[in-house]
Scaffold this motif. Structure first.
Motif, PDB file in Angstrom:
ATOM      1  N   SER A   9      36.942 -13.645 -32.895  1.00 35.09           N
ATOM      2  CA  SER A   9      35.779 -13.265 -33.693  1.00 35.09           C
ATOM      3  C   SER A   9      36.122 -12.272 -34.800  1.00 35.09           C
ATOM      4  O   SER A   9      35.494 -12.291 -35.865  1.00 35.09           O
ATOM      5  CB  SER A   9      34.692 -12.687 -32.783  1.00 35.09           C
ATOM      6  N   ILE A  10      37.099 -11.397 -34.563  1.00 36.81           N
ATOM      7  CA  ILE A  10      37.470 -10.429 -35.610  1.00 36.81           C
ATOM      8  C   ILE A  10      37.979 -11.157 -36.848  1.00 36.81           C
ATOM      9  O   ILE A  10      37.607 -10.831 -37.989  1.00 36.81           O
ATOM     10  CB  ILE A  10      38.517  -9.429 -35.096  1.00 36.81           C
ATOM     11  N   ILE A  11      38.834 -12.155 -36.632  1.00 33.40           N
ATOM     12  CA  ILE A  11      39.340 -12.938 -37.757  1.00 33.40           C
ATOM     13  C   ILE A  11      38.201 -13.701 -38.429  1.00 33.40           C
ATOM     14  O   ILE A  11      38.158 -13.825 -39.651  1.00 33.40           O
ATOM     15  CB  ILE A  11      40.437 -13.911 -37.284  1.00 33.40           C
ATOM     16  N   ALA A  12      37.255 -14.211 -37.634  1.00 32.52           N
ATOM     17  CA  ALA A  12      36.112 -14.920 -38.212  1.00 32.52           C
ATOM     18  C   ALA A  12      35.308 -13.995 -39.117  1.00 32.52           C
ATOM     19  O   ALA A  12      34.869 -14.398 -40.201  1.00 32.52           O
ATOM     20  CB  ALA A  12      35.225 -15.481 -37.096  1.00 32.52           C
ATOM     21  N   TRP A  13      35.087 -12.752 -38.668  1.00 35.62           N
ATOM     22  CA  TRP A  13      34.367 -11.778 -39.510  1.00 35.62           C
ATOM     23  C   TRP A  13      35.155 -11.476 -40.778  1.00 35.62           C
ATOM     24  O   TRP A  13      34.575 -11.368 -41.871  1.00 35.62           O
ATOM     25  CB  TRP A  13      34.120 -10.482 -38.730  1.00 35.62           C
ATOM     26  N   TYR A  14      36.463 -11.332 -40.652  1.00 36.80           N
ATOM     27  CA  TYR A  14      37.305 -11.071 -41.827  1.00 36.80           C
ATOM     28  C   TYR A  14      37.206 -12.217 -42.828  1.00 36.80           C
ATOM     29  O   TYR A  14      37.002 -11.997 -44.032  1.00 36.80           O
ATOM     30  CB  TYR A  14      38.753 -10.867 -41.380  1.00 36.80           C
ATOM     31  N   MET A  61      42.748  -4.952 -39.934  1.00 39.67           N
ATOM     32  CA  MET A  61      43.742  -3.941 -39.555  1.00 39.67           C
ATOM     33  C   MET A  61      43.585  -3.515 -38.097  1.00 39.67           C
ATOM     34  O   MET A  61      44.564  -3.169 -37.429  1.00 39.67           O
ATOM     35  CB  MET A  61      43.623  -2.728 -40.475  1.00 39.67           C
ATOM     36  N   PHE A  62      42.355  -3.563 -37.602  1.00 39.90           N
ATOM     37  CA  PHE A  62      42.117  -3.155 -36.224  1.00 39.90           C
ATOM     38  C   PHE A  62      42.158  -4.330 -35.251  1.00 39.90           C
ATOM     39  O   PHE A  62      41.853  -4.162 -34.069  1.00 39.90           O
ATOM     40  CB  PHE A  62      40.756  -2.449 -36.103  1.00 39.90           C
ATOM     41  N   ASP A  63      42.546  -5.497 -35.761  1.00 39.38           N
ATOM     42  CA  ASP A  63      42.705  -6.653 -34.881  1.00 39.38           C
ATOM     43  C   ASP A  63      43.740  -6.316 -33.813  1.00 39.38           C
ATOM     44  O   ASP A  63      44.870  -5.922 -34.102  1.00 39.38           O
ATOM     45  CB  ASP A  63      43.164  -7.860 -35.714  1.00 39.38           C
ATOM     46  N   ALA A  64      43.373  -6.486 -32.570  1.00 45.97           N
ATOM     47  CA  ALA A  64      44.238  -6.066 -31.457  1.00 45.97           C
ATOM     48  C   ALA A  64      45.570  -6.793 -31.432  1.00 45.97           C
ATOM     49  O   ALA A  64      46.540  -6.294 -30.862  1.00 45.97           O
ATOM     50  CB  ALA A  64      43.509  -6.294 -30.123  1.00 45.97           C
ATOM     51  N   GLU A  65      45.645  -7.999 -32.024  1.00 42.08           N
ATOM     52  CA  GLU A  65      46.889  -8.756 -31.961  1.00 42.08           C
ATOM     53  C   GLU A  65      47.871  -8.371 -33.058  1.00 42.08           C
ATOM     54  O   GLU A  65      48.982  -8.866 -33.096  1.00 42.08           O
ATOM     55  CB  GLU A  65      46.579 -10.257 -32.073  1.00 42.08           C
ATOM     56  N   TYR A 281      33.502 -18.821 -37.519  1.00 46.19           N
ATOM     57  CA  TYR A 281      33.701 -18.544 -36.100  1.00 46.19           C
ATOM     58  C   TYR A 281      33.988 -19.837 -35.333  1.00 46.19           C
ATOM     59  O   TYR A 281      34.932 -19.899 -34.532  1.00 46.19           O
ATOM     60  CB  TYR A 281      32.462 -17.860 -35.528  1.00 46.19           C
ATOM     61  N   LEU A 282      33.204 -20.871 -35.583  1.00 46.31           N
ATOM     62  CA  LEU A 282      33.385 -22.127 -34.858  1.00 46.31           C
ATOM     63  C   LEU A 282      34.698 -22.814 -35.233  1.00 46.31           C
ATOM     64  O   LEU A 282      35.377 -23.378 -34.368  1.00 46.31           O
ATOM     65  CB  LEU A 282      32.201 -23.061 -35.132  1.00 46.31           C
ATOM     66  N   VAL A 283      35.061 -22.770 -36.501  1.00 46.40           N
ATOM     67  CA  VAL A 283      36.329 -23.364 -36.914  1.00 46.40           C
ATOM     68  C   VAL A 283      37.496 -22.645 -36.242  1.00 46.40           C
ATOM     69  O   VAL A 283      38.477 -23.266 -35.815  1.00 46.40           O
ATOM     70  CB  VAL A 283      36.472 -23.323 -38.453  1.00 46.40           C
ATOM     71  N   VAL A 284      37.384 -21.314 -36.112  1.00 43.67           N
ATOM     72  CA  VAL A 284      38.459 -20.538 -35.489  1.00 43.67           C
ATOM     73  C   VAL A 284      38.549 -20.804 -33.996  1.00 43.67           C
ATOM     74  O   VAL A 284      39.622 -21.092 -33.459  1.00 43.67           O
ATOM     75  CB  VAL A 284      38.257 -19.022 -35.759  1.00 43.67           C
ATOM     76  N   VAL A 285      37.426 -20.708 -33.277  1.00 48.94           N
ATOM     77  CA  VAL A 285      37.493 -20.739 -31.810  1.00 48.94           C
ATOM     78  C   VAL A 285      37.522 -22.153 -31.231  1.00 48.94           C
ATOM     79  O   VAL A 285      37.970 -22.337 -30.084  1.00 48.94           O
ATOM     80  CB  VAL A 285      36.319 -19.958 -31.177  1.00 48.94           C
TER      81      VAL A 285
END
Length: 297
Positions: A9-14, A61-65, A281-285
């Motif tokens: 979800s973090i990447i989706a928001w980005y 930047m705060f993405d845990a991965e 979000y849907l494309v990512v997950v």
């Protein structure tokens, strides 16, 4: 073996916020061309553009991965110009600088020159398309590795950027909102184009591999079906198109400029923003990887 995505979800928001920022700047430039009297709406676009992109970058930047857990990655991104991510950094940095300059000129009550509008539009379009190309380089995920994805994300970004400017204008500058008919009609077309592109993306993806088929099935009839049909298709695309069709082409002029109509438009634009995020979000997950068979040693 299978390769599992680390993005969520973090990447989706980005991806959403970067596209939104680019779309907001393009909307502001469009207003300067077709509705130069909408001065306050242009300023709204100049505020949304850098703010959205900066928030998106902070989330990244705060993405845990990755992010702050491995800051060396950011330095390495500046050295590999064969990488889509490196060009993304260039586009994002250039766009952010241009957007901030435009915002500063607004604060100083100076005119934003045409060359800055053009340069910001070029970089804004590049940022919006880059968010789709970033996923596209992951060749093991058929839903991402599709030439339509950058185009789809660009159309969605333009739609979301325009929706954000129109939505805020309804509340803050209703008088200007009533006079930007060309922008409204242009924005009305975008969800229709987006719906066609989504259908094409799913059709192509479902026919190119088993993983692609399973990704599409998970969207249209599997675990993500409710979000896809109710969130993205209905709230994000169909309802906004239906409402704007009625307001722009069938409702009386007096009603179109009434406060009740404004709140209907507000809901329509909010739906576009919800759909813009859900698309990413849907494309990512929902993307499933190809299965690689590793021979036994």
């Amino acid at each position: 073996m299978t390769f599992e995505p680390i993005w969520g979800s973090i990447i989706a928001w980005y991806l959403f916020l970067a596209g939104l920022g680019g779309g907001a700047f393009v909307t502001s430039a469009f207003l300067g061309w077709r509705h130069p009297e909408a001065v306050n709406m242009r300023k709204i676009g100049h505020i949304v553009a850098p703010v959205a992109v900066v928030i998106g970058l902070v989330l990244l930047m705060f993405d845990a991965e990755g992010g702050l857990h491995n800051p060396l990655r950011f330095a390495l991104l500046l050295t590999n110009f064969g990488s889509v991510m490196t060009w993304g950094v260039v586009f994002l940095a250039g766009f952010t600088v241009l957007a901030l300059v435009a915002l500063l000129l607004d604060i100083l009550k100076k005119n934003v020159p045409v060359w800055l509008d053009i340069a910001g539009t070029v970089f804004g379009v590049a940022v919006a398309m880059y968010t789709g190309a970033l996923l596209g380089v992951c060749k093991t995920f058929p839903l991402w590795n599709n030439a339509l994805l950058p185009v789809l994300f660009l159309v969605s970004a333009l739609s979301a950027g325009a929706a954000s400017v129109l939505l805020i204008s309804i509340v803050k500058h209703a008088d200007e909102f009533n006079r930007v008919g060309v922008l409204k009609k242009f924005h009305f077309c975008l969800p229709i184009i987006e719906l066609v592109l989504v259908a094409a993306l799913l059709f192509i993806t479902s026919s190119n591999s088993v993983a692609g088929w399973n990704s599409v099935v998970s969207l249209v009839s599997g675990g993500y079906a409710v979000l896809f049909w109710f969130g993205l298709v209905l709230i994000g695309l169909v309802i906004p198109t239906a409402l704007e069709t009625w307001l722009l082409f069938f409702s009386p002029k007096e009603f179109e400029e009434s406060r009740k109509a404004h709140w209907i438009s507000f809901g329509s634009d909010a739906g576009v923003l919800i759909g813009g995020f859900l698309l990413r979000y849907l494309v990512v997950v929902a993307a499933l990887p190809l299965t690689m068979v590793v021979p036994a040693l």
